[in-house]
Design an enzyme around this catalytic site. Structure first.
Site: not given
Ligand code: NAP
Ligand code: MG
Length: 515
Positions: A205, A286, A320, A416
């Site tokens: 997804k 992650e 991140c 964050e």
């Molecule tokens: P996000 O809002 O948490 O979304 C990540 C993924 O989860 C998306 O595909 C999102 O879909 C999906 N999602 C949302 N709600 C969900 C639910 N209830 N159940 C299952 N999946 C769900 O994060 P983001 O805004 O895409 O990315 C930014 C974040 O990622 C930051 O916090 C960053 O630090 C973190 N990050 C961490 C790493 C690491 O290696 N530690 C690397 C990169 C990014 P939708 O897009 O449809 O909402």
């Protein structure tokens, strides 16, 4: 034997020939907008009545793609199809599965410019950032393929008389792959290829803001020869189908990269054993960071300032690993602040596809609002010394923003923000800097700039982050060189692009035969 892994060289796009080539690729991909992105279940393309647009964040009038939206029923069907495909895929020789990754890497190399250009439009990455993301995707494929050869030989066991023993690594089953948008090809490729090369089947997804880039990966794997049903593509809103994918009794594992809140929600829900479920789900998550760069008294302040500006404002701070806190020790504080502000003012803000631009737009309307709200919070919590306003209209532009004299406990020093906002925090000595560095719920990346051997050695021991960098910036981890992943609320302590990662998609079976 394969030749050893080597990182794909990144490009700077300084030569006129490279610049010409990327401009051509931009024109070519833009000519296909809006792309229609279907679901792919068992190799079959499926259009849905409901679609969702992904926009160019540099110019929101431009619709990059119109993505089909999977329903819970689509997820159920994809799950069934994936388990069917798993039966045969899990029995394909590991070496043959690994070769598929090499083929996919070769296709990415050939399509590199097109992939870079598409990222510029759909994710708002500058050319150098987009290129690095594509190079990292290639690295994941080449690295995990090689690691599969190693694991195919099994684990070491001790010999005893009259028995033949082996420890064999077998795949888990069908998993949900849920990536973020910020490394729109690299992370999707890393998570998906690791699951597939180890013999699992998946439901992918993609993030709602970058479905077109994720769909390229699906096409590339098909072209490389992946059998239908192993990789099923189910774009849809995380808040609508995410829970269903996580809760599904047939989901064996969940590989997630994204925010803290969604990661915690997935971890909690996955722990609940559903009716009919016969395993405990494995979750690899992650999550976010609140990464700090400490600058010690007497460090190379110019080097530190260069590293800080890149780490804080590269890809608009939406990594991140991005630096969102600078901790200046004693006299280092003013020296570095002045240099960072000066360099930040020179950054050029504008459309990501413009090759003269350093800082592009943030990803979407929600991020734009959230970051601007944090800037308002920052005005109350610190002294604004750079930026502080939105950029040109028409896209989600925000000026690179710096607040000085922020308390370590302030919201902008703890939460964050995931945008171009940097907080400077003063520490009276190294002890205090260390306490501030570790004083968040996260533990992803961080840096120390210092000339003190004692402090450098101490940081190795006491700075509690998964990726610690000494006298260099805290972003730009390379596959194989800097295995990546954080502690505490930054995730489940895993390391992508390292020798332990594939084991997260495998289970070990011990087999003993009396001889
Ligand atoms: P996000 O809002 O948490 O979304 C990540 C993924 O989860 C998306 O595909 C999102 O879909 C999906 N999602 C949302 N709600 C969900 C639910 N209830 N159940 C299952 N999946 C769900 O994060 P983001 O805004 O895409 O990315 C930014 C974040 O990622 C930051 O916090 C960053 O630090 C973190 N990050 C961490 C790493 C690491 O290696 N530690 C690397 C990169 C990014 P939708 O897009 O449809 O909402
Ligand atoms: Mg989000």
């Amino acid at each position: 034997m394969k030749e050893p892994f080597r990182n794909e060289p990144v490009r700077q796009y300084r030569d006129e020939s490279e610049r010409e080539a990327i401009r051509k690729a931009q024109a070519l991909v833009a000519g296909r907008f809006p792309e229609e992105i279907p679901l792919v279940i068992g190799g079959e393309r499926i259009a849905t009545a409901r679609t969702k647009d992904s926009l160019d964040p540099s110019d929101t009038r431009r619709v990059v793609a119109r993505a089909a939206q999977a329903t819970a029923a689509d997820v159920d069907r994809a799950m069934e199809v994936a388990w069917n495909a798993f039966r045969s895929w899990s029995r394909v020789a590991p070496e043959a599965r690994a070769r598929l990754l090499h083929r996919a890497a070769a296709i990415m190399r050939r399509r590199r410019l097109e992939l870079v250009a598409l990222e510029q439009f759909e994710a708002g990455k500058t050319v150098v950032e987009a290129d690095a993301d594509v190079a990292e995707a290639i690295d994941f494929l080449e690295y995990y393929a090689r690691d599969m050869y190693r694991l195919a030989a099994g684990g070491a066991v001790t010999r005893i008389p009259d028995e033949d023993n082996e420890l064999r690594y077998i795949p888990l089953g069908v998993g949900a792959i849920i990536p973020p948008w910020n490394f729109p090809l690299a992370i999707v490729t890393g998570m998906t290829s690791a699951a597939i090369v180890t013999g699992n089947a998946v439901l992918l997804k993609p993030a709602s803001t970058t479905p077109a880039i994720a769909y390229r990966l699906v096409e590339i794997f098909e072209e490389a020869g992946l059998p239908p049903g192993v990789l099923n593509f189910v774009p849809g809103s995380g808040s609508e189908i995410g829970d269903h994918m996580v809760d599904h009794p047939k989901t064996r594992f969940i590989s997630f990269t994204g925010s803290r809140d969604v990661g915690v929600r997935i971890y909690e829900r996955a722990a609940k054993v559903q009716p009919g479920q016969i395993w405990l789900k494995r979750v690899v998550a992650e999550m976010g960071g609140k990464d700090a760069i400490v600058v010690d008294e007497g460090a190379d302040y110019d080097e530190a300032a260069n590293g800080i500006v890149q780490a804080a404002f590269g890809f608009q701070g939406q990594k991140c690993s991005a630096a969102s806190r600078v901790i200046g020790v004693g006299a280092a504080y003013d020296a570095v602040l002045e240099r960072v502000v000066e360099r930040t003012r020179r950054l050029v803000l504008g459309p990501a596809t413009d090759l003269a631009v350093d800082v592009g737009p943030v990803i979407d309307e929600a991020a734009y609002r959230k970051i601007l709200d944090y800037i308002e919070v920052g005005r109350r919590e610190g002294r604004l010394v750079a930026g502080g306003a939105k950029g040109p209209e028409g896209g989600y532009f925000i000026q690179p923003t710096i607040f000085a004299d922020v308390a370590p406990t302030a919201r902008i020093a703890q939460e964050e923000i995931f945008g171009p906002v940097l907080a400077f925090i003063r520490a009276k000595d190294f002890d205090e800097a260390e306490a501030i560095f570790n004083g968040t719920q996260y533990g992803l990346t961080g840096s120390l700039y210092s000339r003190s051997t004692e402090h450098l050695e101490r940081a190795r021991e006491t700075f509690h982050v998964g990726n610690l960098y000494l006298n260099r910036k805290c972003t730009a981890a390379l596959v194989g060189v800097h295995p990546f992943g954080g502690f505490n609320m930054s995730g489940t302590d895993s390391k992508t692009g390292g020798p332990d990662y594939l084991l997260l998609f495998l289970q070990a079976k011990a087999i003993s035969e009396r001889m």
